[in-house]
Design a protein around this motif. Structure first.
Motif, short mmCIF file in Angstrom:
data_model
loop_
_atom_site.label_atom_id
_atom_site.label_comp_id
_atom_site.label_asym_id
_atom_site.label_seq_id
_atom_site.Cartn_x
_atom_site.Cartn_y
_atom_site.Cartn_z
N LEU A 22 10.04 -3.40 4.57
CA LEU A 22 9.36 -4.56 5.38
C LEU A 22 8.47 -5.50 4.88
CD1 LEU A 22 9.19 -5.41 8.47
CD2 LEU A 22 7.22 -3.56 8.59
N LYS A 23 8.86 -6.63 4.81
CA LYS A 23 7.91 -7.79 4.28
C LYS A 23 7.60 -8.93 5.24
CE LYS A 23 10.72 -6.60 0.42
NZ LYS A 23 12.25 -6.94 -0.46
N THR A 24 6.37 -9.43 4.81
CA THR A 24 6.27 -10.80 5.75
C THR A 24 7.02 -11.89 5.22
OG1 THR A 24 4.39 -11.40 4.39
CG2 THR A 24 3.77 -10.24 6.30
N SER A 25 7.26 -12.98 6.15
CA SER A 25 8.27 -14.09 5.77
C SER A 25 7.81 -15.35 6.55
CB SER A 25 9.65 -13.75 6.15
OG SER A 25 9.86 -13.65 7.47
N SER A 26 8.37 -16.38 6.14
CA SER A 26 8.39 -17.54 6.89
C SER A 26 9.05 -17.82 8.14
CB SER A 26 8.10 -18.83 5.89
OG SER A 26 9.53 -18.94 5.47
N THR A 27 9.58 -16.78 8.72
CA THR A 27 10.77 -16.85 9.61
C THR A 27 9.93 -16.77 11.04
OG1 THR A 27 10.80 -14.67 9.87
CG2 THR A 27 12.53 -15.78 8.54
N THR A 28 10.50 -17.59 12.07
CA THR A 28 9.87 -17.43 13.48
C THR A 28 9.25 -15.92 13.67
OG1 THR A 28 11.36 -18.96 14.25
CG2 THR A 28 10.00 -17.61 15.90
N TRP B 271 8.37 -11.86 9.91
CA TRP B 271 8.92 -10.57 8.99
C TRP B 271 10.36 -10.52 8.37
CZ3 TRP B 271 4.98 -7.10 7.82
CH2 TRP B 271 3.65 -6.95 8.87
N THR B 272 10.74 -9.89 7.39
CA THR B 272 12.02 -9.90 7.24
C THR B 272 12.26 -8.31 6.57
OG1 THR B 272 13.76 -10.84 5.63
CG2 THR B 272 11.56 -10.32 4.64
N GLU B 273 13.32 -7.80 6.64
CA GLU B 273 13.76 -6.59 6.15
C GLU B 273 15.06 -6.69 5.41
OE1 GLU B 273 12.40 -3.20 9.22
OE2 GLU B 273 12.96 -5.11 10.40
N THR B 274 15.23 -5.47 4.37
CA THR B 274 16.29 -5.36 3.64
C THR B 274 16.36 -3.75 3.60
OG1 THR B 274 14.91 -5.16 1.56
CG2 THR B 274 16.12 -7.52 2.25
N VAL B 275 17.70 -3.33 3.20
CA VAL B 275 17.79 -2.03 3.32
C VAL B 275 16.86 -1.44 2.09
CG1 VAL B 275 19.53 -0.17 1.96
CG2 VAL B 275 20.36 -2.20 3.59
N TRP B 276 15.98 -0.23 2.27
CA TRP B 276 15.32 0.28 1.43
C TRP B 276 16.09 1.08 0.33
CZ3 TRP B 276 13.89 5.88 1.73
CH2 TRP B 276 13.21 6.24 0.62
N ASN C 152 16.63 -6.36 15.42
CA ASN C 152 16.79 -7.25 14.26
C ASN C 152 17.80 -6.78 13.22
OD1 ASN C 152 14.36 -8.58 14.96
ND2 ASN C 152 13.22 -6.80 14.54
N ASP C 153 19.02 -7.89 13.14
CA ASP C 153 20.10 -7.08 12.47
C ASP C 153 19.49 -7.44 11.01
OD1 ASP C 153 22.54 -6.59 11.39
OD2 ASP C 153 23.58 -8.36 11.99
N VAL C 154 19.65 -6.11 9.93
CA VAL C 154 19.47 -6.01 8.84
C VAL C 154 20.63 -6.46 7.91
CG1 VAL C 154 18.48 -4.91 6.79
CG2 VAL C 154 17.49 -4.53 9.31
N THR C 155 20.59 -7.50 7.15
CA THR C 155 21.95 -8.03 6.53
C THR C 155 22.14 -8.10 5.11
OG1 THR C 155 21.16 -10.31 6.72
CG2 THR C 155 22.46 -9.34 8.59
N SER C 156 20.97 -7.45 4.45
CA SER C 156 21.02 -7.53 3.12
C SER C 156 20.60 -6.15 2.45
CB SER C 156 20.10 -8.76 2.52
OG SER C 156 18.83 -8.60 2.53
N GLY C 157 20.94 -5.95 1.16
CA GLY C 157 20.65 -4.67 0.48
C GLY C 157 21.75 -3.47 0.62
N ASN C 158 21.60 -2.69 -0.21
CA ASN C 158 22.40 -1.36 -0.02
C ASN C 158 21.79 -0.20 -0.62
OD1 ASN C 158 23.27 -0.77 -3.35
ND2 ASN C 158 23.09 -2.84 -3.18
N ASN C 159 22.36 0.94 -0.52
CA ASN C 159 21.55 2.21 -0.82
C ASN C 159 22.53 2.81 -1.84
OD1 ASN C 159 23.60 2.97 0.85
ND2 ASN C 159 22.20 4.44 2.20
N GLY C 160 23.36 2.25 -2.58
CA GLY C 160 24.33 2.84 -3.42
C GLY C 160 25.63 2.39 -3.55
N THR C 161 26.64 3.03 -4.00
CA THR C 161 27.84 2.83 -4.22
C THR C 161 29.07 3.58 -3.37
OG1 THR C 161 27.56 2.08 -6.50
CG2 THR C 161 30.00 2.40 -5.73
N ASP D 221 26.01 -1.37 10.16
CA ASP D 221 26.25 -0.77 8.74
C ASP D 221 25.30 0.48 8.57
OD1 ASP D 221 23.50 -1.34 7.74
OD2 ASP D 221 23.87 -3.38 8.16
N GLY D 222 25.95 1.23 7.57
CA GLY D 222 25.52 2.44 7.58
C GLY D 222 23.85 2.76 7.22
N PRO D 223 23.48 2.14 6.28
CA PRO D 223 22.04 2.22 5.90
C PRO D 223 20.72 1.86 6.89
CG PRO D 223 23.31 1.13 4.06
CD PRO D 223 24.12 0.99 5.27
N THR D 224 21.41 0.84 7.67
CA THR D 224 20.29 0.43 8.89
C THR D 224 20.82 0.32 10.28
OG1 THR D 224 21.02 -2.07 8.75
CG2 THR D 224 19.07 -1.11 7.15
#
Length: 447
Positions: free
Chosen positions: A295-301, A304-309, A408-417, A431-434
């Motif tokens: 979870l990180k801050t961002s310039s979006t409305t 905040w923005t989120e990616t897969v941990w 909030n749909d999380v659309t980037s990142g992965n947790n493996g192969t 998706d599985g991770p989020t």
């Protein structure tokens, strides 16, 4: 997946990890604490300067509890930061025009070093709901072993952040064993005490008006933890958070019927901290499986923005297709014919971790930053509580699937192969991770 020869920990099993937080141009609103909020970014401190500082965030951490339990046992999914600088610390230092201090191994801080209540509420659209909702609800926390300092540490956290007192004396907080006893409690354990502090503090951060019931299992066996879940429901909790997991087994379906089949109760379970792979009881068809994000801050409305941990190939949020549990009717992804993990998610990356106060044990006494899906499970349980009591015959894990636009749909990142992309890689929609995403207010969590 976890295997071990020891039924529970005698000491503290440690796993070191590291992670970095990278950002683009940031707007830093809402990173302050509730009662000790930092003023708005001064004009002379450019967002780019602060973003550059936050990008330096890097931490090392350890598992709070035994990470390799034997069959039939579970480990907690709490990760305590032991060294480095968190995103919160880097941001605060940049605002002051100084270099962030580095946490030293096993040394806690005199003040928080992770996200506080106002941060989490801002990120998930809960500021108004947290202030006004939750009265009359009871959120149960199920963990193994005893935290002798649970009540005192809870009081310290809530006092620091200006939250209403939640004590045994005023009827807000209650601690019992898996049999409901308030006096005959399990053996104390410093690792699980850290987990307990994390859980209690996350409930406090999100639903400060709710009552809290802590049910302590006598060991980390699935049977005892399951009995603690049943006791929580017997005592009236409509929201039960479980921040633990272990390897799947053929016994899981029997555990389902014995311990987790509670219509009208929102039961949340951590998806796991060992990256791609299914865990139980997150795989139970009766629970809400909760994945983890960075979870990180961002310039979006949203701000905040989120990616897969994901920290490494073995450190990150869990996900996957269950080998044993049947697919609930409301889960409609087509790549997995059985139960898919996760359903929803919330912050879990230790580098963007949450502030916790824990005073029991020889290490980490005081303010610490924690991550792991042990943070995300109680957050989601508390969001359910803010949304109101579930329908008496409902399985609340269905609710988010009925209102996916309110997440909030999380659309980037992965947790493996993985061979089926969405099992381990984020994308538009499920998706599985989020899962379906993270809270955007309460609409996706009420019946």
């Amino acid at each position: 997946m976890r295997t071990s020869n020891s039924p529970h920990i005698a000491g503290r099993w440690r796993r070191a990890g590291s992670t970095a937080v990278a950002t683009t141009a940031l707007v830093f609103a809402g990173l302050g604490t509730a009662a000790h909020a930092t003023a708005a970014t001064p004009d002379h401190v450019r967002a780019k300067t602060v973003a550059t500082a936050v990008a330096k965030a890097h931490v090392q951490y350890e598992s709070a509890c035994d990470a390799t339990p034997k069959k039939g046992y579970a480990a907690c999914n709490a990760l305590r930061v032991t060294a480095g600088t968190t995103a919160f610390m880097e941001k605060q230092a940049a605002l002051k025009g100084v270099t962030a201090k580095t946490l030293k191994p096993n040394a806690s801080s005199a003040t928080p070093t992770g996200y506080g209540p106002s941060d989490l509420r801002s990120a998930y659209g809960l500021t108004s709901a947290s202030a006004n909702n939750g009265a009359g609800q009871t959120i149960a926390i199920v963990d193994a072993y005893d935290d002798p300092n649970a009540a005192a540490d809870l009081a310290t956290y809530r006092s620091y952040y200006g939250l209403p007192a939640c004590t045994v004396a005023n009827g807000c907080f209650k601690k019992v064993s898996q049999t409901g006893s308030t006096t005959s409690l399990p053996t104390a354990d410093s690792g699980w005490a850290g987990e307990i502090s994390l859980d209690l503090d996350m409930v406090s951060a999100i639903a400060p008006n709710a009552h809290i019931l802590l049910v302590e299992a006598s060991s980390s066996s699935m049977a005892n933890l399951g009995k603690a879940v049943n006791e929580a429901v017997t005592l009236g909790a409509k929201f039960v958070s479980n921040s633990y997991g272990g390897s799947e087994s053929s016994s899981d379906t029997s555990y389902d019927s014995s311990y987790f089949n509670h219509p009208g109760v929102a039961i949340t379970v951590s998806a796991g901290d060992e990256a791609y792979g299914a865990e139980y009881p997150a795989a139970s068809k009766y629970v809400t499986a909760v994945g983890g994000t960075a979870l990180k801050t961002s310039s979006t409305t949203r701000g905040w923005t989120e990616t897969v941990w994901k920290t490494s190939s073995t450190e990150g949020t869990g996900s996957g297709c269950s080998a044993y549990d049947a697919k609930p009717s409301w889960q409609t992804d087509t790549g997995c014919t059985k139960r898919m993990i996760a359903d929803v998610s919330a912050v879990a990356d230790p580098a963007t971790g949450v502030s916790v106060y824990d005073s029991y044990g020889s290490d980490g006494t005081g303010w610490n930053t924690y991550g792991g899906t042990s943070a995300s499970a109680p957050i989601i349980a508390s969001v359910y509580a803010l949304a109101g009591t579930p329908g008496s015959s409902d399985y609340p894990s269905q609710y988010p699937y009925e209102d996916t636009a309110a997440l909030n749909d999380v659309t980037s990142g992965n947790n493996g192969t993985c061979s089926t992309s969405y099992f381990c890689t984020a994308g538009t929609g499920y998706d599985g991770p989020t899962g379906l995403g993270t809270p955007q207010g309460l609409a996706a969590f009420g019946g």
